[in-house]
Design an enzyme around this catalytic site. Structure first.
Site, PDB file in Angstrom:
ATOM      1  N   SER A  62      76.910  82.212  52.807  1.00  0.00           N
ATOM      2  CA  SER A  62      75.773  81.482  53.375  1.00  0.00           C
ATOM      3  C   SER A  62      76.161  80.057  53.753  1.00  0.00           C
ATOM      4  O   SER A  62      77.050  79.450  53.139  1.00  0.00           O
ATOM      5  CB  SER A  62      74.638  81.438  52.337  1.00  0.00           C
ATOM      6  N   TYR A  95      70.937  79.127  44.512  1.00  0.00           N
ATOM      7  CA  TYR A  95      71.316  80.210  45.419  1.00  0.00           C
ATOM      8  C   TYR A  95      72.640  79.880  46.109  1.00  0.00           C
ATOM      9  O   TYR A  95      73.562  80.707  46.147  1.00  0.00           O
ATOM     10  CB  TYR A  95      70.219  80.432  46.461  1.00  0.00           C
TER      11      TYR A  95
END
Length: 334
Positions: free
Chosen positions: A128, A153
């Site tokens: 990501s 995250y």
């Protein structure tokens, strides 16, 4: 025919990627746990709409449980694993952070262990843009050394990359991480800002704006993500054992949330219902991909302009059977 085991097969990127691989003649077996982070029924509708329901088998499995997953790998005997399953999003509260640990860290470790046991040749996995944080100069380059994720995250995704680097060499696996940049488009995730903005534009939801709308995101259309990911998988297959890298998938053209609001407003039926909240400290100020390394691997890239992508999104949103369910799908998210 190359056989692939695909995790997150009912997810936004995973389902579209499955369709692409099947079209290209790959043999695909899916894994998904149909979590309730957002509606499992929405995920099933997505698979049905993409005409995938009867095209390949999907195992309903939790990747954090090693034995059931390993049994599936033993049965399927894939040559490669494409790992797109994860607990997405940055906003789960601290008391629920164990979900990130189970779904993003433990699950990835289980995939690597099973790949080693079952002689899988390599793993293509989702990372990501959240790994970069605010301290990396733009455009973000894969070789940047000052990675400081702002969210737990993002930290789990960076840990995945470190695990891949470690295990690629020690287990003779081919490993490649894909740093996705704010993927959007039809059948996207209903927790995302663009989805909620689109629903608000057609009168099906109220949009909550965090901060003043100045944060910028490198929005990347789903078709571009799928095409680039597929070509990077083919490239990975041709690498030597022990190979490891990470690759940005983004067009390097960030837009602010305010800009996105303006573009989506053009397709709306009425004025947006927007409520303002405080800025989220977990949100990076800007994401912006460098595509230099991507280009060296698979040649020059053309990414869909956001005006065209928003048009495709709004065409989908205005399909009557989609429009009637938008609020329901949004309300299922945490």
């Amino acid at each position: 025919m190359t056989k692939i085991l695909l995790t997150g097969a009912a997810g936004f990127i995973g389902s579209h990627f499955a369709k692409k691989m099947l079209q290209e003649g790959f043999s695909v077996v899916g894994v998904d746990k149909f979590s309730n982070y957002y509606s499992p029924e929405y995920k099933k509708a997505r698979l049905n709409s993409l005409e995938l329901t009867n095209q390949f088998e999907i195992y309903n499995l939790d990747l954090s449980n090693f034995e059931p997953f390993n049994n599936a790998v033993e049965k399927c005997k894939p040559e490669y694993i494409v790992h797109f399953a994860a607990q997405a999003g940055i906003r789960l509260p601290l008391e629920r952070s164990d979900i990130y640990v189970n779904d993003n860290i433990l699950s990835f470790l289980n995939i690597i262990k099973s790949a080693q046991i079952n002689n899988v040749k390599g793993i293509l996995y989702a990372s990501s843009s959240s790994v970069y944080g605010d301290e990396t100069p733009t455009p973000f380059k894969e070789k940047a050394g000052n990675l400081n994720p702002k969210s737990f995250y993002g930290l789990t995704k960076l840990m995945n990359e470190k695990m891949a680097e470690l295990f690629a060499h020690s287990n003779s696996l081919r490993m490649r991480g894909l740093r996705f940049f704010t993927v959007y488009g039809p059948w996207g995730r209903p927790d995302m800002a663009y989805f909620r903005l689109a629903a608000s534009a057609v009168g099906k939801s109220k949009f909550e704006l965090f901060g003043d709308g100045s944060i910028q995101r490198d929005f990347t259309y789903i078709d571009d993500v799928v095409q680039n990911s597929f070509e990077l998988l083919v490239n990975l297959i041709n690498q030597k054992t022990g190979f490891n890298d990470v690759v940005n998938i983004g067009g390097g053209q960030p837009h602010s949330i305010n800009d996105l609001i303006e573009k989506i407003t053009q397709y709306g039926e009425r004025k947006f219902e927007i409520s303002s909240g405080k800025s989220n400290l977990l949100d990076a100020k800007i994401t912006m991909a460098s595509d230099e390394y991507l280009t060296t691997l698979i040649g020059g890239r053309t990414f869909k302009k956001i005006d065209e992508g928003v048009g495709e999104l709004m065409n989908w949103v205005n399909i009557p059977e989609i429009k009637s369910h938008l609020k329901e799908w949004i309300d299922t998210t945490y």
